[in-house]
Write an enzyme that holds these catalytic residues in place. Structure first.
Site, mmCIF file in Angstrom:
data_model
loop_
_atom_site.group_PDB
_atom_site.id
_atom_site.type_symbol
_atom_site.label_atom_id
_atom_site.label_comp_id
_atom_site.label_asym_id
_atom_site.label_seq_id
_atom_site.Cartn_x
_atom_site.Cartn_y
_atom_site.Cartn_z
ATOM 1 N N GLU A 84 0.844 -1.186 0.000
ATOM 2 C CA GLU A 84 0.000 0.000 0.000
ATOM 3 C C GLU A 84 0.889 1.249 0.000
ATOM 4 O O GLU A 84 1.626 1.478 0.957
ATOM 5 C CB GLU A 84 -0.915 0.009 1.241
ATOM 6 C CG GLU A 84 -1.767 1.241 1.395
ATOM 7 C CD GLU A 84 -2.614 1.529 0.170
ATOM 8 O OE1 GLU A 84 -2.455 2.623 -0.402
ATOM 9 O OE2 GLU A 84 -3.424 0.666 -0.208
ATOM 10 N N ASP A 133 -8.021 1.641 -7.462
ATOM 11 C CA ASP A 133 -8.424 2.898 -8.103
ATOM 12 C C ASP A 133 -8.844 2.598 -9.535
ATOM 13 O O ASP A 133 -8.048 2.089 -10.322
ATOM 14 C CB ASP A 133 -7.248 3.877 -8.084
ATOM 15 C CG ASP A 133 -7.656 5.288 -8.473
ATOM 16 O OD1 ASP A 133 -8.596 5.437 -9.285
ATOM 17 O OD2 ASP A 133 -7.040 6.246 -7.970
ATOM 18 N N LYS A 137 -12.179 7.868 -15.868
ATOM 19 C CA LYS A 137 -12.159 8.614 -17.123
ATOM 20 C C LYS A 137 -11.377 7.841 -18.181
ATOM 21 O O LYS A 137 -10.286 7.349 -17.918
ATOM 22 C CB LYS A 137 -11.544 9.994 -16.902
ATOM 23 C CG LYS A 137 -12.361 10.887 -15.980
ATOM 24 C CD LYS A 137 -11.711 12.248 -15.797
ATOM 25 C CE LYS A 137 -12.541 13.122 -14.865
ATOM 26 N NZ LYS A 137 -11.920 14.453 -14.660
ATOM 27 N N THR A 207 -15.950 -4.351 3.831
ATOM 28 C CA THR A 207 -15.097 -3.209 4.146
ATOM 29 C C THR A 207 -15.909 -1.924 4.092
ATOM 30 O O THR A 207 -17.012 -1.883 3.549
ATOM 31 C CB THR A 207 -13.936 -3.109 3.146
ATOM 32 O OG1 THR A 207 -14.462 -2.813 1.851
ATOM 33 C CG2 THR A 207 -13.154 -4.410 3.090
ATOM 34 N N ARG A 208 -15.340 -0.853 4.641
ATOM 35 C CA ARG A 208 -16.026 0.437 4.613
ATOM 36 C C ARG A 208 -16.240 0.907 3.177
ATOM 37 O O ARG A 208 -17.280 1.480 2.852
ATOM 38 C CB ARG A 208 -15.212 1.470 5.386
ATOM 39 C CG ARG A 208 -15.226 1.274 6.895
ATOM 40 C CD ARG A 208 -14.336 2.274 7.575
ATOM 41 N NE ARG A 208 -12.951 2.093 7.151
ATOM 42 C CZ ARG A 208 -11.978 2.976 7.373
ATOM 43 N NH1 ARG A 208 -12.254 4.098 8.007
ATOM 44 N NH2 ARG A 208 -10.742 2.734 6.975
#
Length: 228
Positions: A84, A133, A137, A207-208
């Site tokens: 991460e 992510d 676009k 998960t959140r």
């Protein structure tokens, strides 16, 4: 989020300033937990961990760490490598690893391509990439981590017969990943029925981020690919 960093990572690494305690954890504890890519990887990745483990799993982009930590808690005989680059998320993970005394987690706080290139061939029992992510676009699609080159990296590191798992709530990224993996000679889609890609894997913790997506009307898709 348009700056390019080493390898294939795009975006900002830092958000809100860390608390003094988490700053200290990052300075004092992360070096102990982090992979040292300046040295050759061990032939047997299980030796990376303080715990006795039978398998090694990689999670690329663990975000808030809910999945990584849950899996490590419920599978103490599995070693987990978590990658991460976002500083706040890594600090949260380091805090949990130290606070709970995990012995089956190693971390890396930079570009995942560095880890994938460092790992020995056919050394991973499982690899995850969950809710990355999506770069929604179209002009940014080239920034998506799933591409031919990174699938080559995954294919080199994952043991034949083992799995690469991907989850997203963005339809265009689900379609993108399905197409790229199905076009790659080293992977085959393991789904046999619709429930196989609509249902999370066994032991899946919500998960959140996933809860937020559901509230906003987006539905997660769970793709499993077998390394042939």
């Amino acid at each position: 989020m348009t700056d390019r960093y080493e390898g294939s990572f795009y975006g900002r690494r830092k958000g809100k300033p860390l608390s003094p305690r988490r700053e200290a954890l990052m300075e004092n504890e992360l070096p102990r937990l982090a992979l040292d890519l300046a040295t050759p990887a061990p032939e047997d990745l299980k030796t990376l961990f303080d715990a006795d483990v039978d398998e090694v799993c990689l999670e690329v982009g663990f975000g808030g760490g809910e999945h990584l930590l849950h899996r490590a808690r419920t599978n103490p005989r599995v070693g987990f490598i978590g990658v991460e680059p976002f500083v706040g998320s890594m600090a949260k993970a380091v805090n949990a690893v130290v606070g709970e005394g995990f012995r089956n987690i190693r971390l890396y706080d930079d570009d995942a391509v560095n880890v994938l290139d460092w790992l020995p061939e056919a050394s991973l029992d499982l690899a995850y990439q969950l809710y990355p992510d999506p770069w929604p676009k179209k002009r940014h699609w080239k920034r998506r981590f799933i591409n031919e080159q990174n699938l080559d990296r995954y294919a080199r590191a994952i043991k034949p017969g083992h799995e690469f798992r991907f989850a997203s709530d963005i339809d265009t990224y689900v379609d993108w990943t399905l197409r790229h993996c199905r076009d790659h000679a080293a992977f085959e889609w393991a789904a046999e029925t619709a429930s196989d890609w609509k249902t999370p894997w066994e032991g899946w913790p919500s998960t959140r981020y996933e809860a937020k997506a559901i509230r906003e009307g987006r539905i997660g898709r769970y793709l499993t690919f077998r390394r042939v």
